[in-house]
Design an enzyme around this catalytic site. Structure first.
Site, PDB file in Angstrom:
ATOM      1  N   GLU A  16       0.847  -1.201   0.000  1.00  0.00           N
ATOM      2  CA  GLU A  16       0.000   0.000   0.000  1.00  0.00           C
ATOM      3  C   GLU A  16       0.877   1.243   0.000  1.00  0.00           C
ATOM      4  O   GLU A  16       1.859   1.322   0.753  1.00  0.00           O
ATOM      5  CB  GLU A  16      -0.889  -0.033   1.247  1.00  0.00           C
ATOM      6  CG  GLU A  16      -2.306   0.399   1.000  1.00  0.00           C
ATOM      7  CD  GLU A  16      -3.034  -0.495   0.005  1.00  0.00           C
ATOM      8  OE1 GLU A  16      -3.033  -0.167  -1.200  1.00  0.00           O
ATOM      9  OE2 GLU A  16      -3.598  -1.505   0.437  1.00  0.00           O
ATOM     10  N   ASP A  60      -3.981   0.371  -9.806  1.00  0.00           N
ATOM     11  CA  ASP A  60      -5.401   0.055  -9.995  1.00  0.00           C
ATOM     12  C   ASP A  60      -5.730  -0.181 -11.468  1.00  0.00           C
ATOM     13  O   ASP A  60      -6.465  -1.100 -11.821  1.00  0.00           O
ATOM     14  CB  ASP A  60      -6.266   1.194  -9.445  1.00  0.00           C
ATOM     15  CG  ASP A  60      -5.983   1.468  -7.979  1.00  0.00           C
ATOM     16  OD1 ASP A  60      -5.333   0.615  -7.339  1.00  0.00           O
ATOM     17  OD2 ASP A  60      -6.398   2.523  -7.481  1.00  0.00           O
ATOM     18  N   TYR A 101      -4.545  11.658   0.781  1.00  0.00           N
ATOM     19  CA  TYR A 101      -3.723  10.936  -0.200  1.00  0.00           C
ATOM     20  C   TYR A 101      -2.698  11.883  -0.821  1.00  0.00           C
ATOM     21  O   TYR A 101      -1.497  11.590  -0.849  1.00  0.00           O
ATOM     22  CB  TYR A 101      -4.630  10.340  -1.284  1.00  0.00           C
ATOM     23  CG  TYR A 101      -3.910   9.450  -2.277  1.00  0.00           C
ATOM     24  CD1 TYR A 101      -3.650   8.117  -1.988  1.00  0.00           C
ATOM     25  CD2 TYR A 101      -3.486   9.952  -3.501  1.00  0.00           C
ATOM     26  CE1 TYR A 101      -3.003   7.296  -2.906  1.00  0.00           C
ATOM     27  CE2 TYR A 101      -2.840   9.139  -4.420  1.00  0.00           C
ATOM     28  CZ  TYR A 101      -2.600   7.815  -4.117  1.00  0.00           C
ATOM     29  OH  TYR A 101      -1.956   7.003  -5.017  1.00  0.00           O
ATOM     30  N   ASP A 118       3.066   2.205  -4.789  1.00  0.00           N
ATOM     31  CA  ASP A 118       3.081   2.303  -6.271  1.00  0.00           C
ATOM     32  C   ASP A 118       3.513   3.677  -6.773  1.00  0.00           C
ATOM     33  O   ASP A 118       3.896   3.805  -7.925  1.00  0.00           O
ATOM     34  CB  ASP A 118       1.763   1.837  -6.896  1.00  0.00           C
ATOM     35  CG  ASP A 118       0.578   2.738  -6.632  1.00  0.00           C
ATOM     36  OD1 ASP A 118       0.640   3.576  -5.724  1.00  0.00           O
ATOM     37  OD2 ASP A 118      -0.435   2.606  -7.363  1.00  0.00           O
ATOM     38  N   GLY A 153     -12.213   1.857  -1.251  1.00  0.00           N
ATOM     39  CA  GLY A 153     -10.838   1.374  -1.362  1.00  0.00           C
ATOM     40  C   GLY A 153     -10.733   0.198  -2.316  1.00  0.00           C
ATOM     41  O   GLY A 153      -9.759  -0.555  -2.283  1.00  0.00           O
ATOM     42  N   LEU A 154     -11.747   0.031  -3.188  1.00  0.00           N
ATOM     43  CA  LEU A 154     -11.759  -1.106  -4.116  1.00  0.00           C
ATOM     44  C   LEU A 154     -11.582  -0.642  -5.563  1.00  0.00           C
ATOM     45  O   LEU A 154     -11.822  -1.380  -6.506  1.00  0.00           O
ATOM     46  CB  LEU A 154     -13.076  -1.888  -3.966  1.00  0.00           C
ATOM     47  CG  LEU A 154     -13.300  -2.477  -2.575  1.00  0.00           C
ATOM     48  CD1 LEU A 154     -14.694  -3.096  -2.461  1.00  0.00           C
ATOM     49  CD2 LEU A 154     -12.241  -3.523  -2.230  1.00  0.00           C
ATOM     50  N   SER A 155     -11.164   0.609  -5.695  1.00  0.00           N
ATOM     51  CA  SER A 155     -10.840   1.171  -7.002  1.00  0.00           C
ATOM     52  C   SER A 155     -11.984   1.124  -8.017  1.00  0.00           C
ATOM     53  O   SER A 155     -11.831   0.645  -9.140  1.00  0.00           O
ATOM     54  CB  SER A 155      -9.600   0.506  -7.585  1.00  0.00           C
ATOM     55  OG  SER A 155      -9.173   1.325  -8.638  1.00  0.00           O
ATOM     56  N   SER A 156     -13.101   1.674  -7.602  1.00  0.00           N
ATOM     57  CA  SER A 156     -14.214   1.818  -8.540  1.00  0.00           C
ATOM     58  C   SER A 156     -13.809   2.765  -9.669  1.00  0.00           C
ATOM     59  O   SER A 156     -14.318   2.649 -10.789  1.00  0.00           O
ATOM     60  CB  SER A 156     -15.450   2.342  -7.817  1.00  0.00           C
ATOM     61  OG  SER A 156     -15.161   3.579  -7.205  1.00  0.00           O
TER      62      SER A 156
HETATM   63  C1  GLA Z   1      -5.162   4.417  -4.434  1.00  0.00           C
HETATM   64  C2  GLA Z   1      -4.360   4.787  -5.671  1.00  0.00           C
HETATM   65  C3  GLA Z   1      -3.304   3.721  -5.952  1.00  0.00           C
HETATM   66  C4  GLA Z   1      -2.465   3.431  -4.706  1.00  0.00           C
HETATM   67  C5  GLA Z   1      -3.342   3.178  -3.495  1.00  0.00           C
HETATM   68  C6  GLA Z   1      -2.543   3.067  -2.214  1.00  0.00           C
HETATM   69  O1  GLA Z   1      -5.905   3.264  -4.690  1.00  0.00           O
HETATM   70  O2  GLA Z   1      -5.203   4.907  -6.798  1.00  0.00           O
HETATM   71  O3  GLA Z   1      -2.499   4.133  -7.029  1.00  0.00           O
HETATM   72  O4  GLA Z   1      -1.544   4.465  -4.478  1.00  0.00           O
HETATM   73  O5  GLA Z   1      -4.306   4.216  -3.319  1.00  0.00           O
HETATM   74  O6  GLA Z   1      -1.746   1.938  -2.245  1.00  0.00           O
END
Ligand code: GLA
Length: 380
Positions: free
Chosen positions: A37, A170, A217, A40, A122-125
């Site tokens: 986490e 993601d 973030y 990236d 936190g599931l990257s919608s």
């Molecule tokens: C979000 C960002 C990712 C990554 C995560 C944390 O999902 O889109 O690129 O940085 O947070 O690991």
């Protein structure tokens, strides 16, 4: 919608809103990051799986841009040349602009979105949306994009147009996910390896939602950039925080301001956890893998300070309830906690966590079971 799945619901919504069948369609998954986490954008490795929940986009060529979503009534009209409005449709305009930038002429589109990926969890919608939209719209422009082009279009849409300076995890897993596999991605080189990940994970929703653009973030990114500048004075030739060896941490701890030193410690130790985690998965060492998740969560809580009280409570309850591992996944400050437990006891473990959580917070957190699913695909 849930009954028939987002694909069926997507076609039905398109008919209802635009009065015809769509010409093209595509879908892409959300993701659960198992380990790695906030590495990236620091040159480190990540280890996500694609969720078995997807976002489905259907479209047809049109003179302008009209978008509709199952989540809100009506149609929104957008122009390609306008700036972001702080609306979900920004992700789509971002995709269109990036497609045009690589010579993929999108004529204009009527487009619908139906998603089974919860937003802000936190599931990257967002990557599920940008990747599925890019794959659908490229078909309207009669272009076949390579996986690298798709990843890049989706990533630029989010980081350059929407304005979230995210890393590439993601978008990469939304494109490259495979059933039963986790993706070991080295973000410094782009190297990708698939690692078998059989069985299921349980996801427990803390119920808290984050707002990535304005929030913590971006603040963490700025801290990491500042930490890198300071570390470069100590370690000549350093290009990312993830390159710092563990043995340099005590010295960094003495020379950097406390907060920055903690951010560095998270990135460096998380980098080693991903590498060990890949090894543990390959050798079938589930217990060791679970311990790395617990250690990863402790690092997010203490060093990166990207957790929240509810997620910490779920992780503590998970340990007490017999889970082999648990960790907040995704950007943080809310969203979903992954729980790993032996298949036969997972249901009971989740119920114990839910009961403990309800005693403390007065509500039962939602739980799902998920498996590693596939990446982007064309839908008819
Ligand atoms: C979000 C960002 C990712 C990554 C995560 C944390 O999902 O889109 O690129 O940085 O947070 O690991």
């Amino acid at each position: 919608m849930a009954k028939q799945g987002p694909r069926h619901a997507g076609r039905a919504l398109f008919h209802e809103v635009f009065g015809s069948a769509p010409e093209v369609g595509a879908s892409a998954p959300g993701r659960v990051n198992l380990l790695g986490e906030h590495t990236d954008y620091n040159g480190g490795p990540v280890l996500p799986i694609a969720l078995d929940r997807r976002t489905v986009v259907y479209a047809r060529a049109a003179p302008g841009f009209r978008f509709a979503s199952a989540l809100e009534p009506g149609v929104i009209e957008r122009r390609m040349d306008e700036g972001p409005l702080g609306h979900w449709s920004d992700y789509l305009i971002g995709v269109v602009r990036q497609l045009v930038a690589i010579g993929c002429e999108v004529p204009g589109a009527d487009l619908t979105v139906v998603s089974a990926v919860p937003a802000g969890a936190g599931l990257s919608s967002s990557a599920a949306l940008t990747v599925s939209a890019a794959a659908a719209l490229a078909q309207l422009a009669r272009r076949r994009l390579t996986p690298e082009e798709l990843i890049d279009v989706a990533w630029r849409a989010e980081s350059e147009y929407v304005g979230v300076r995210c890393g590439r995890m993601d978008q990469t897993i939304a494109v490259c996910g495979r059933p039963g596999m986790a993706l070991a991605l080295e973000t410094a080189t782009g190297q990708r390896r698939m690692v078998p990940f059989a069985g299921s994970v349980r996801l427990l929703d803390s119920g808290l939602r984050h707002a990535l653009v304005a929030g913590e973030y971006e603040h963490r990114r700025i801290e990491c950039e500042e930490a890198l500048r300071r570390c470069q004075r100590l370690i000549p030739g350093l290009t990312s925080l993830a390159e710092i060896p563990v043995k340099a941490l005590p010295r960094i701890g003495r020379l950097l301001p406390r907060t920055l030193a903690r951010r560095v410690r998270h990135v460096v130790t998380e980098t080693t956890r991903v590498r060990e985690g890949v090894d543990a998965l390959r050798r079938g060492r589930r217990t060791r893998f679970g311990e790395l998740l617990y250690a990863g969560h402790a690092s997010l809580r203490r060093d990166f300070e990207s957790s929240c009280e509810e997620a910490d409570a779920i992780v503590a309850l998970a340990r007490k309830s017999g889970a082999t591992g648990a960790r907040l996944t995704g950007a943080g400050w809310g969203g979903v906690v992954i729980i790993l437990a032996p298949e036969r006891s997972a249901g009971a473990v989740v119920e114990r966590i839910q009961a403990g959580f309800a005693r403390r917070f007065g509500r039962i957190p939602q739980a799902w079971e998920s498996r590693a699913g596939g990446g982007v695909r064309i839908e008819r």
